[in-house]
Design a protein around this motif. Structure first.
Motif, mmCIF file in Angstrom:
data_model
loop_
_atom_site.group_PDB
_atom_site.id
_atom_site.type_symbol
_atom_site.label_atom_id
_atom_site.label_comp_id
_atom_site.label_asym_id
_atom_site.label_seq_id
_atom_site.Cartn_x
_atom_site.Cartn_y
_atom_site.Cartn_z
ATOM 1 N N ILE A 189 0.845 -1.202 0.000
ATOM 2 C CA ILE A 189 0.000 0.000 0.000
ATOM 3 C C ILE A 189 0.877 1.246 0.000
ATOM 4 O O ILE A 189 2.096 1.138 0.004
ATOM 5 N N GLU A 190 0.270 2.403 0.007
ATOM 6 C CA GLU A 190 1.008 3.658 -0.094
ATOM 7 C C GLU A 190 2.068 3.801 0.994
ATOM 8 O O GLU A 190 3.099 4.429 0.790
ATOM 9 N N ASP A 191 1.813 3.236 2.162
ATOM 10 C CA ASP A 191 2.689 3.479 3.298
ATOM 11 C C ASP A 191 3.782 2.430 3.436
ATOM 12 O O ASP A 191 4.618 2.534 4.321
ATOM 13 N N GLY A 192 3.760 1.406 2.619
ATOM 14 C CA GLY A 192 4.761 0.352 2.716
ATOM 15 C C GLY A 192 4.103 -1.005 2.593
ATOM 16 O O GLY A 192 3.075 -1.155 1.928
ATOM 17 N N HIS A 193 4.696 -1.992 3.260
ATOM 18 C CA HIS A 193 4.143 -3.346 3.227
ATOM 19 C C HIS A 193 3.375 -3.606 4.508
ATOM 20 O O HIS A 193 3.934 -3.569 5.593
ATOM 21 N N GLN A 194 2.101 -3.856 4.355
ATOM 22 C CA GLN A 194 1.235 -4.091 5.504
ATOM 23 C C GLN A 194 1.046 -5.598 5.675
ATOM 24 O O GLN A 194 0.843 -6.306 4.700
ATOM 25 N N THR A 195 1.106 -6.063 6.918
ATOM 26 C CA THR A 195 0.787 -7.469 7.156
ATOM 27 C C THR A 195 -0.540 -7.544 7.882
ATOM 28 O O THR A 195 -0.870 -6.664 8.694
ATOM 29 N N LEU A 196 -1.313 -8.548 7.565
ATOM 30 C CA LEU A 196 -2.594 -8.700 8.232
ATOM 31 C C LEU A 196 -3.016 -10.151 8.239
ATOM 32 O O LEU A 196 -2.447 -10.995 7.549
ATOM 33 N N GLU A 197 -4.013 -10.429 9.076
ATOM 34 C CA GLU A 197 -4.510 -11.784 9.215
ATOM 35 C C GLU A 197 -5.997 -11.811 8.897
ATOM 36 O O GLU A 197 -6.729 -10.860 9.213
ATOM 37 N N VAL A 198 -6.418 -12.902 8.304
ATOM 38 C CA VAL A 198 -7.831 -13.069 7.992
ATOM 39 C C VAL A 198 -8.127 -14.572 7.986
ATOM 40 O O VAL A 198 -7.253 -15.382 7.678
ATOM 41 N N THR A 199 -9.327 -14.897 8.372
ATOM 42 C CA THR A 199 -9.738 -16.306 8.404
ATOM 43 C C THR A 199 -10.605 -16.594 7.187
ATOM 44 O O THR A 199 -11.527 -15.828 6.900
ATOM 45 N N PRO A 200 -10.324 -17.669 6.452
ATOM 46 C CA PRO A 200 -11.171 -18.009 5.304
ATOM 47 C C PRO A 200 -12.610 -18.280 5.748
ATOM 48 O O PRO A 200 -12.794 -18.656 6.917
ATOM 49 N N PRO A 201 -13.585 -18.136 4.894
ATOM 50 C CA PRO A 201 -13.452 -17.793 3.477
ATOM 51 C C PRO A 201 -13.131 -16.311 3.246
ATOM 52 O O PRO A 201 -13.598 -15.460 3.992
ATOM 53 N N THR A 247 -6.663 6.106 -4.151
ATOM 54 C CA THR A 247 -5.597 5.362 -3.476
ATOM 55 C C THR A 247 -5.965 3.879 -3.489
ATOM 56 O O THR A 247 -7.083 3.510 -3.859
ATOM 57 N N THR A 248 -5.059 3.023 -3.022
ATOM 58 C CA THR A 248 -5.394 1.597 -2.956
ATOM 59 C C THR A 248 -6.651 1.404 -2.106
ATOM 60 O O THR A 248 -7.535 0.635 -2.468
ATOM 61 N N ALA A 249 -6.720 2.126 -0.990
ATOM 62 C CA ALA A 249 -7.872 1.960 -0.105
ATOM 63 C C ALA A 249 -9.130 2.599 -0.686
ATOM 64 O O ALA A 249 -10.216 2.023 -0.632
ATOM 65 N N GLY A 250 -8.976 3.793 -1.246
ATOM 66 C CA GLY A 250 -10.136 4.493 -1.801
ATOM 67 C C GLY A 250 -10.823 3.662 -2.865
ATOM 68 O O GLY A 250 -12.051 3.565 -2.927
ATOM 69 N N ARG A 251 -10.012 3.021 -3.699
ATOM 70 C CA ARG A 251 -10.589 2.207 -4.770
ATOM 71 C C ARG A 251 -11.248 0.956 -4.209
ATOM 72 O O ARG A 251 -12.335 0.577 -4.635
ATOM 73 N N ASP A 252 -10.597 0.312 -3.246
ATOM 74 C CA ASP A 252 -11.203 -0.875 -2.623
ATOM 75 C C ASP A 252 -12.564 -0.544 -2.019
ATOM 76 O O ASP A 252 -13.539 -1.275 -2.199
ATOM 77 N N PRO A 257 15.415 -3.144 -3.629
ATOM 78 C CA PRO A 257 14.477 -3.286 -2.504
ATOM 79 C C PRO A 257 13.234 -2.421 -2.697
ATOM 80 O O PRO A 257 13.278 -1.395 -3.384
ATOM 81 N N HIS A 258 12.164 -2.852 -2.057
ATOM 82 C CA HIS A 258 10.885 -2.174 -2.218
ATOM 83 C C HIS A 258 10.931 -0.686 -1.851
ATOM 84 O O HIS A 258 10.295 0.139 -2.492
ATOM 85 N N TYR A 259 11.706 -0.351 -0.811
ATOM 86 C CA TYR A 259 11.653 1.044 -0.347
ATOM 87 C C TYR A 259 12.261 2.021 -1.361
ATOM 88 O O TYR A 259 12.095 3.222 -1.230
ATOM 89 N N GLU A 260 12.951 1.503 -2.366
ATOM 90 C CA GLU A 260 13.491 2.407 -3.389
ATOM 91 C C GLU A 260 12.485 2.677 -4.506
ATOM 92 O O GLU A 260 12.794 3.375 -5.466
ATOM 93 N N GLN A 261 11.309 2.092 -4.386
ATOM 94 C CA GLN A 261 10.327 2.229 -5.448
ATOM 95 C C GLN A 261 9.634 3.597 -5.394
ATOM 96 O O GLN A 261 9.177 4.039 -4.350
ATOM 97 N N VAL A 262 9.557 4.236 -6.543
ATOM 98 C CA VAL A 262 8.835 5.499 -6.653
ATOM 99 C C VAL A 262 7.546 5.236 -7.421
ATOM 100 O O VAL A 262 7.564 4.630 -8.487
ATOM 101 N N GLY A 263 6.429 5.676 -6.851
ATOM 102 C CA GLY A 263 5.167 5.478 -7.554
ATOM 103 C C GLY A 263 4.003 5.450 -6.597
ATOM 104 O O GLY A 263 4.141 5.810 -5.424
ATOM 105 N N GLN A 264 2.884 4.995 -7.107
ATOM 106 C CA GLN A 264 1.649 5.030 -6.332
ATOM 107 C C GLN A 264 1.793 4.312 -4.995
ATOM 108 O O GLN A 264 1.349 4.802 -3.975
ATOM 109 N N THR A 265 2.414 3.141 -5.007
ATOM 110 C CA THR A 265 2.547 2.393 -3.765
ATOM 111 C C THR A 265 3.960 2.509 -3.208
ATOM 112 O O THR A 265 4.372 1.703 -2.399
#
Lengths: 254, 331
Positions: free
Chosen positions: A157-169, B101-106, B253-261
């Protein structure tokens, strides 16, 4: 566990040419499996290879068989092709209604699909299906682990790599940060020929009339942003580089 | 007012701060509200954002709704869609807009599914056309555009292409009434549990603060060729980064990526090497003062936005460029 993977046939993103007379892609544009969908397929196979017993069903909406055949060769157990010309040209609302009807009928613990298709790129289908089937959705997926009861997922996501947990389905929308889809092996291709592809029409899945579309598309066009800049296309690399250096000097950048 | 003339803009926040991109929806929302003659209602969602929400009148909202709850600190589809549903009940909007954004679209796709509504994603232009909402948006990997439309008889949802609308400057003489939305969550309402965030912000301080940034794209062709990007950045006295294609391939590495995410940069000089200019990348660098590019494909979209571009083989051009820059700097 049952995993369903949705895969869409799309115009080859590397062979797109606009026919300006029709406002459509040139006829005969080759098609391929949507790239992000194949990342979802790979993630499904990887879960099974990690030791989780799973039936993997690949499904497509449309007439093309290459994408499901490829997924069968990658390791899917069987395929479903919803092949009904009255259902294939809908907007994302109509398409998700058709897919939701099929998925209710088929049932699943995990549904993988690509984050978006490379053609219309709405990214709508995963979240719409989640709402219609009342399930959690996790988008922009780049990592996927399962411990037998819950999934530990990684998203970009915009802020980096997010980790999360979810139970199927649950519904998971795959991005290309996941492990690369494997190339089908010869053995996989041979095995896939014995696997079954069920062809279904709308009435087979309880969709008797094509759902109404509420978004209409106009013609395709290329937005003529006239480049304000200087674009140098020269045989003489030294001269071209000189021009670039002159630009950098003029702008006081070196 | 339930005549559907109200325009609702949804502002997302991350860890107590409204996102910068959220403010772009004021520009699009205000224009639509002028066309429908309705109110522009801003809905701010998050945790600890009530003070910031109090200022939203200065950006042009006629009315402000705030949903402030600890469960909304991080963005979840379940949390945000529950809040927006409350706002829908309260103001019966004709259009709901949010940043793409990723969230806005979701979230808007999810709501569109729940209520069987139209969602126009990634809009670069948006206007009321008779009884329809008309949007221009990129399709086919940003290689082409189309116009999509949907009837305003029912509420239409739309997400905005990042950077396509300019956030207005706040005008402190303007204010708007602020109402709190009463939101509460029970166990299980939010069906995902966020357990961590590997932030990309701190690790790339060089990239986001540099005056000169050189970016390597998929057109480099190989991981080894990223060395050219680093050497060129060094010669220019700048920082090096990459597109998502390159970080996805594991070359960087991912942190060097420039762009939407990834990182958002706005240096004095942007130089893309083997960068085609996919929208997912360009939204992260569109604010750069001087945009330059080296690419083999003269049709690459990056040249449309470049102030200076070289069409050619980067393996041939970049070493010569480094040499010439070093010579200039040495002289």
């Amino acid at each position: 566990m049952k995993i369903v993977v949705l895969v869409k046939e799309v115009p080859d993103p590397n062979a797109l040419r606009l026919d300006p007379r029709t406002g459509q892609l040139q006829p005969g544009t080759p098609t391929v499996a949507n790239e992000y969908d194949l990342y979802g397929m790979e993630a499904a196979v990887a879960l099974r290879e990690a030791g989780h017993e799973a039936e993997i069903v690949v499904a497509t909406l449309g007439s093309g068989r290459d994408p499901v055949n490829r997924c069968l060769a990658m390791g899917a157990d069987r395929a479903v092709a919803i092949d009904d010309s009255s259902l294939t040209d809908g907007d994302s609302l109509a398409t998700s209604k058709v897919l939701a009807a099929f998925l209710k009928d088929e049932g699943f613990d995990l549904l993988f699909l690509g984050q978006e298709s490379s053609d219309s790129a709405t990214g709508d289908i995963g979240p719409r299906l989640a709402a219609m089937l009342d399930l959690p959705v996790v988008s922009n997926l780049i990592g996927c682990d399962f411990d037998g009861s819950k999934l530990t997922l990684k998203r970009e996501i915009e802020d980096g790599h997010q980790t999360l947990e979810v139970t199927p389905p649950a519904i998971l929308c795959a991005l290309s940060g996941l492990p690369d889809p494997r190339s089908p092996s010869l053995k996989g291709i041979m095995a896939s020929r014995k696997k079954q592809t069920d062809v279904k029409t709308g009435s087979d899945i309880g969709v008797d009339a094509a759902p109404e579309s509420i978004v209409s598309w106009g013609d395709l066009f290329i937005e003529e942003q006239e480049s304000q800049g200087t674009i140098v296309e020269s045989e003489d690399v030294d001269e071209a580089v000189d021009q670039f250096v002159a630009f950098l000097e003029e702008k006081r950048l070196i | 007012m339930a005549d559907g003339s109200t325009i609702l803009i949804v502002l997302e926040s991350h860890e107590g701060t409204l996102r910068n991109t959220a403010f772009e929806s004021f520009a699009a929302g205000r224009e639509l509200a002028e066309a429908t003659g309705g109110e522009l209602v801003a809905l701010a969602i998050g945790s600890g954002i009530s003070d910031a929400a109090g200022e939203l009148g200065s950006y042009g909202a006629d009315r402000v709704l705030v949903a402030d709850a600890p469960e909304l600190s991080a963005i979840t589809v379940d949390g945000y869609s529950a809040v927006i549903d409350k706002a829908i009940e309260q103001v019966s909007p004709g259009v709901i807009l949010t940043a793409g954004t990723t969230a806005g679209r979701d979230v808007l796709s999810f709501l569109a599914g729940r209520h069987e509504l139209a969602h126009l994603p990634d809009c670069t232009q948006l206007r009321v056309d008779g009884s329809e909402l008309l949007a221009r948006r990129p399709v086919y990997g940003n290689k082409m555009m189309t116009e999509v439309r949907s009837s305003l008889d029912k509420c239409v949802l739309a997400t905005l292409h990042t950077g396509a609308f300019k956030a207005p400057e706040p005008d402190s003489s303007k204010s708007a009434p602020v109402e709190s939305l009463d939101v509460s969550f029970a166990d299980g309402d939010i069906r995902v549990t966020i357990t961590g965030l590997e932030s990309s912000a701190g690790q790339a301080a060089d990239l986001t603060s540099a005056d000169i940034v050189v970016i390597g794209g998929r057109g480099l062709g190989s991981e080894e060729n990223y060395k050219l990007v680093q050497d060129l950045a060094e010669a220019l006295g700048g920082a090096a980064g990459a597109t998502r294609a390159v970080t996805d391939l594991g070359w960087r590495p991912h942190y060097e990526q420039v762009g939407q995410t990834g990182q958002k940069i706005a240096p004095k000089l942007y130089l893309g090497v083997g960068v085609s200019g996919a929208v997912q990348h360009t939204v992260g660098m569109v604010g750069s003062e001087n945009i330059t590019a080296i690419n083999r494909d003269s049709a690459a979209p990056i040249f449309k936005m470049a102030d200076f571009g070289l069409v050619g083989d980067l393996e041939e051009i970049v070493p010569k460029l480094i040499e010439r820059i070093k010579a200039k700097k040495g002289s």
